[in-house]
Write a protein that holds these residues in place. Structure first.
Motif, PDB file in Angstrom:
ATOM      1  N   THR A   1       0.846  -1.197   0.000  1.00  0.00           N
ATOM      2  CA  THR A   1       0.000   0.000   0.000  1.00  0.00           C
ATOM      3  C   THR A   1       0.878   1.243   0.000  1.00  0.00           C
ATOM      4  O   THR A   1       1.583   1.517   0.969  1.00  0.00           O
ATOM      5  N   GLY A   2       0.839   1.962  -1.109  1.00  0.00           N
ATOM      6  CA  GLY A   2       1.537   3.237  -1.215  1.00  0.00           C
ATOM      7  C   GLY A   2       0.542   4.342  -0.915  1.00  0.00           C
ATOM      8  O   GLY A   2      -0.430   4.534  -1.654  1.00  0.00           O
ATOM      9  N   VAL A   3       0.749   5.058   0.193  1.00  0.00           N
ATOM     10  CA  VAL A   3      -0.275   5.968   0.706  1.00  0.00           C
ATOM     11  C   VAL A   3       0.141   7.430   0.573  1.00  0.00           C
ATOM     12  O   VAL A   3       1.318   7.780   0.629  1.00  0.00           O
ATOM     13  N   ILE A   4      -0.857   8.271   0.425  1.00  0.00           N
ATOM     14  CA  ILE A   4      -0.641   9.715   0.294  1.00  0.00           C
ATOM     15  C   ILE A   4      -0.523  10.369   1.664  1.00  0.00           C
ATOM     16  O   ILE A   4      -0.865   9.787   2.689  1.00  0.00           O
ATOM     17  N   ASP A   5       0.014  11.587   1.672  1.00  0.00           N
ATOM     18  CA  ASP A   5      -0.217  12.558   2.748  1.00  0.00           C
ATOM     19  C   ASP A   5       0.406  12.242   4.101  1.00  0.00           C
ATOM     20  O   ASP A   5       0.078  12.893   5.079  1.00  0.00           O
ATOM     21  N   GLU A   6       1.341  11.305   4.179  1.00  0.00           N
ATOM     22  CA  GLU A   6       1.920  11.016   5.495  1.00  0.00           C
ATOM     23  C   GLU A   6       2.691  12.205   6.034  1.00  0.00           C
ATOM     24  O   GLU A   6       2.750  12.413   7.247  1.00  0.00           O
ATOM     25  N   GLU A   7       3.273  13.006   5.150  1.00  0.00           N
ATOM     26  CA  GLU A   7       4.065  14.152   5.603  1.00  0.00           C
ATOM     27  C   GLU A   7       3.190  15.272   6.168  1.00  0.00           C
ATOM     28  O   GLU A   7       3.711  16.225   6.751  1.00  0.00           O
ATOM     29  N   GLU A   8       1.876  15.162   5.980  1.00  0.00           N
ATOM     30  CA  GLU A   8       0.986  16.176   6.523  1.00  0.00           C
ATOM     31  C   GLU A   8       0.016  15.567   7.540  1.00  0.00           C
ATOM     32  O   GLU A   8       0.233  15.652   8.732  1.00  0.00           O
ATOM     33  N   ARG A   9      -1.057  14.874   7.058  1.00  0.00           N
ATOM     34  CA  ARG A   9      -2.095  14.426   7.989  1.00  0.00           C
ATOM     35  C   ARG A   9      -2.434  12.934   7.873  1.00  0.00           C
ATOM     36  O   ARG A   9      -3.393  12.473   8.459  1.00  0.00           O
ATOM     37  N   SER A  10      -1.657  12.193   7.099  1.00  0.00           N
ATOM     38  CA  SER A  10      -1.840  10.733   6.984  1.00  0.00           C
ATOM     39  C   SER A  10      -3.225  10.340   6.472  1.00  0.00           C
ATOM     40  O   SER A  10      -3.799   9.329   6.880  1.00  0.00           O
ATOM     41  N   LYS A  11      -3.739  11.104   5.521  1.00  0.00           N
ATOM     42  CA  LYS A  11      -5.060  10.782   4.968  1.00  0.00           C
ATOM     43  C   LYS A  11      -5.047   9.454   4.213  1.00  0.00           C
ATOM     44  O   LYS A  11      -6.072   8.778   4.130  1.00  0.00           O
ATOM     45  N   GLY A  12      -3.909   9.081   3.659  1.00  0.00           N
ATOM     46  CA  GLY A  12      -3.826   7.830   2.916  1.00  0.00           C
ATOM     47  C   GLY A  12      -4.019   6.616   3.798  1.00  0.00           C
ATOM     48  O   GLY A  12      -4.808   5.711   3.478  1.00  0.00           O
ATOM     49  N   THR A  13      -3.319   6.567   4.913  1.00  0.00           N
ATOM     50  CA  THR A  13      -3.473   5.433   5.828  1.00  0.00           C
ATOM     51  C   THR A  13      -4.815   5.491   6.557  1.00  0.00           C
ATOM     52  O   THR A  13      -5.427   4.454   6.824  1.00  0.00           O
ATOM     53  N   GLU A  14      -5.299   6.681   6.854  1.00  0.00           N
ATOM     54  CA  GLU A  14      -6.637   6.785   7.443  1.00  0.00           C
ATOM     55  C   GLU A  14      -7.691   6.218   6.489  1.00  0.00           C
ATOM     56  O   GLU A  14      -8.662   5.587   6.928  1.00  0.00           O
ATOM     57  N   TYR A  15      -7.511   6.416   5.192  1.00  0.00           N
ATOM     58  CA  TYR A  15      -8.423   5.850   4.195  1.00  0.00           C
ATOM     59  C   TYR A  15      -8.418   4.323   4.269  1.00  0.00           C
ATOM     60  O   TYR A  15      -9.475   3.683   4.219  1.00  0.00           O
ATOM     61  N   LEU A  16      -7.235   3.726   4.387  1.00  0.00           N
ATOM     62  CA  LEU A  16      -7.151   2.267   4.504  1.00  0.00           C
ATOM     63  C   LEU A  16      -7.964   1.773   5.692  1.00  0.00           C
ATOM     64  O   LEU A  16      -8.681   0.771   5.606  1.00  0.00           O
ATOM     65  N   ILE A  17      -7.838   2.484   6.800  1.00  0.00           N
ATOM     66  CA  ILE A  17      -8.541   2.079   8.018  1.00  0.00           C
ATOM     67  C   ILE A  17     -10.049   2.217   7.836  1.00  0.00           C
ATOM     68  O   ILE A  17     -10.822   1.305   8.168  1.00  0.00           O
ATOM     69  N   LYS A  18     -10.488   3.339   7.288  1.00  0.00           N
ATOM     70  CA  LYS A  18     -11.927   3.586   7.104  1.00  0.00           C
ATOM     71  C   LYS A  18     -12.550   2.594   6.128  1.00  0.00           C
ATOM     72  O   LYS A  18     -13.716   2.219   6.276  1.00  0.00           O
ATOM     73  N   LYS A  19     -11.781   2.168   5.124  1.00  0.00           N
ATOM     74  CA  LYS A  19     -12.294   1.233   4.121  1.00  0.00           C
ATOM     75  C   LYS A  19     -12.000  -0.226   4.482  1.00  0.00           C
ATOM     76  O   LYS A  19     -12.234  -1.118   3.674  1.00  0.00           O
ATOM     77  N   ASN A  20     -11.470  -0.433   5.678  1.00  0.00           N
ATOM     78  CA  ASN A  20     -11.151  -1.780   6.164  1.00  0.00           C
ATOM     79  C   ASN A  20     -10.161  -2.505   5.250  1.00  0.00           C
ATOM     80  O   ASN A  20     -10.241  -3.719   5.066  1.00  0.00           O
ATOM     81  N   ILE A  21      -9.231  -1.752   4.675  1.00  0.00           N
ATOM     82  CA  ILE A  21      -8.148  -2.341   3.876  1.00  0.00           C
ATOM     83  C   ILE A  21      -6.998  -2.595   4.849  1.00  0.00           C
ATOM     84  O   ILE A  21      -6.079  -1.777   4.994  1.00  0.00           O
ATOM     85  N   VAL A  22      -7.075  -3.694   5.543  1.00  0.00           N
ATOM     86  CA  VAL A  22      -6.156  -3.953   6.642  1.00  0.00           C
ATOM     87  C   VAL A  22      -5.540  -5.338   6.491  1.00  0.00           C
ATOM     88  O   VAL A  22      -5.872  -6.088   5.584  1.00  0.00           O
ATOM     89  N   SER A  23      -4.642  -5.664   7.395  1.00  0.00           N
ATOM     90  CA  SER A  23      -3.958  -6.956   7.339  1.00  0.00           C
ATOM     91  C   SER A  23      -3.620  -7.406   8.750  1.00  0.00           C
ATOM     92  O   SER A  23      -3.783  -6.660   9.720  1.00  0.00           O
ATOM     93  N   ASP A  24      -3.109  -8.629   8.831  1.00  0.00           N
ATOM     94  CA  ASP A  24      -2.681  -9.148  10.136  1.00  0.00           C
ATOM     95  C   ASP A  24      -1.369  -8.502  10.574  1.00  0.00           C
ATOM     96  O   ASP A  24      -1.222  -8.069  11.717  1.00  0.00           O
TER      97      ASP A  24
END
Length: 392
Positions: A139-162
């Motif tokens: 997962t290549g995510v956007i916005d970590e240098e500011e507000r981490s919207k990319g990883t927050e999107y993964l969490i909200k969409k349940n794109i997760v792993s063990d």
């Protein structure tokens, strides 16, 4: 290295060179879109499933997967595709070059070197034609240098792993904990009057000054007494103060902005209440008022929380064994000195995370940012072996 049977060193170097040459920061119109497209094309050209999800205009996450018999993701490699701008770098920041085994350019350490190693590991597994039992994802995510919207999107969409490996620069050390980061603004309110009659007013700058004095002489000492096995103590920093209009007016407002780094085991409510107790004392001394708020507009909306994982967890132990084998150095797990998206994934999902990547955190955002090619190659091997040991 085993990985070079399936992807050559030159191919790996070509990937990192391409990624670094693409500007992907807040000051360009394309934001992360062009680097996401580059990664997407690399996966497509290697017959790896890939999809992009645009979170904001020109700001897509890019996800690649190699499916196992169990299609739920067991192992995820997570990395941010944005960088900070070039600012005042010593050379052209987006014209990467290699000298004495080191690649220079913005993002080489933070964290396109890590992204490259993840992509290379995925390609090697695909080319080897292994039948995985469990699914691995990038997962290549956007916005970590500011507000981490990319990883927050993964969490909200349940794109997760063990399990998750965050590829921030750690010099190939396995990191198992980092502090949380909370920005807090305290605004003091007094009563304005003419500067020639200061006793008739309530000076908000005096309130703020008293507050800062107590932070320095009292609260700092208290924070330093609380210890974490890997992280040591937390910290508090008064980073900005603003108040008043003119020298001949008693100021009726003054704001103080604070960076509070907090430990696993502390809570957000606790650190806010602790700071507020000192704000209340300062305001009361000068018969004023105060307001305290979290500066959410500048940090992750899901909170930049601390992170830690049990040092005896399977993911930690296997990562340490593989890293020791690849690097020839038998080093223990350590702390990560900055914040990372592990703080979001470990606190908002059931994922167990480690931070492990090529490059040095001291080079992140630096004017001479660079990363060792050897570390990028070794990181590729480490990630490749992690997939084999965890997903086969």
């Amino acid at each position: 290295m085993e990985i070079t049977r399936f992807i050559s060193e030159n191919e790996i170097i070509d990937i990192v060179t391409k990624l670094v040459s693409i500007e992907s920061h807040k000051n360009v119109d394309q934001k992360e879109s062009e680097v996401a497209a580059c990664i997407s094309n690399i996966f497509k050209n290697n017959d790896i499933y890939v999809e992009c999800a645009e979170i904001e205009k020109n700001r897509p996450n890019v996800t690649g997967k190699i499916f196992g018999k169990n299609e739920s993701v067991h192992l995820m490699f997570n990395g941010h595709i944005d960088t900070v701008p070039g600012f005042t770098m010593k050379y052209k920041p987006f014209v990467p070059f290699i000298r004495d085994g080191i690649i220079y350019g913005r993002g080489t350490a933070d964290m396109k070197g890590g992204l490259t190693a993840m992509i290379a590991a995925m390609i090697a597994i695909k080319r080897q034609g292994l039948d995985l039992e469990k699914t691995v994802a990038f997962t290549g995510v956007i916005d970590e240098e500011e507000r981490s919207k990319g990883t927050e999107y993964l969490i909200k969409k349940n794109i997760v792993s063990d399990y998750v490996v965050i590829g921030e620069p750690t010099n190939l050390r396995v990191c198992t904990a980092h502090k949380g980061m909370e920005w807090i603004e305290v605004t003091f309110r007094g009563e304005a009057t003419h500067g020639s009659r200061p006793k008739e007013g309530k000076n908000a700058i005096y309130m703020a000054s008293e507050f800062c004095r107590m932070i320095y002489s009292e609260l700092e000492l208290i924070i330093e007494k609380r210890k974490h096995e890997l992280l040591g103590c937390g910290s508090i920093n008064v980073g900005r103060i603003e108040g008043g209009d003119d020298p001949n007016i008693v100021p009726d407002t003054c704001s103080v902005q604070i960076d509070r780094r907090w430990l696993p085991g502390e809570t957000l409510e606790f650190i806010h209440n602790e700071i507020e107790s000192y704000a209340a004392k300062a305001a009361e001394k000068f018969k004023g008022q105060y307001e305290l708020k979290a500066m959410r507009e500048f940090t992750a909306s899901m909170i930049n929380a601390p992170y830690s994982i049990d040092p005896n967890h399977e993911l930690v132990k296997k990562a340490l064994n593989i890293t020791s084998d690849v690097t020839g150095q038998n080093l223990p797990a350590k702390d990560f000195p900055a914040w990372s998206d592990a703080g979001l994934l470990s606190n908002h999902t059931n994922a167990k995370c480690i931070i492990l990547g090529p490059g040095s955190i001291t080079q992140a955002h630096a004017n001479d940012e660079f990363c060792s090619i050897d570390e990028i190659l070794k990181a590729s091997e480490i990630y490749y072996k992690l997939i084999k040991i965890l997903c086969l």
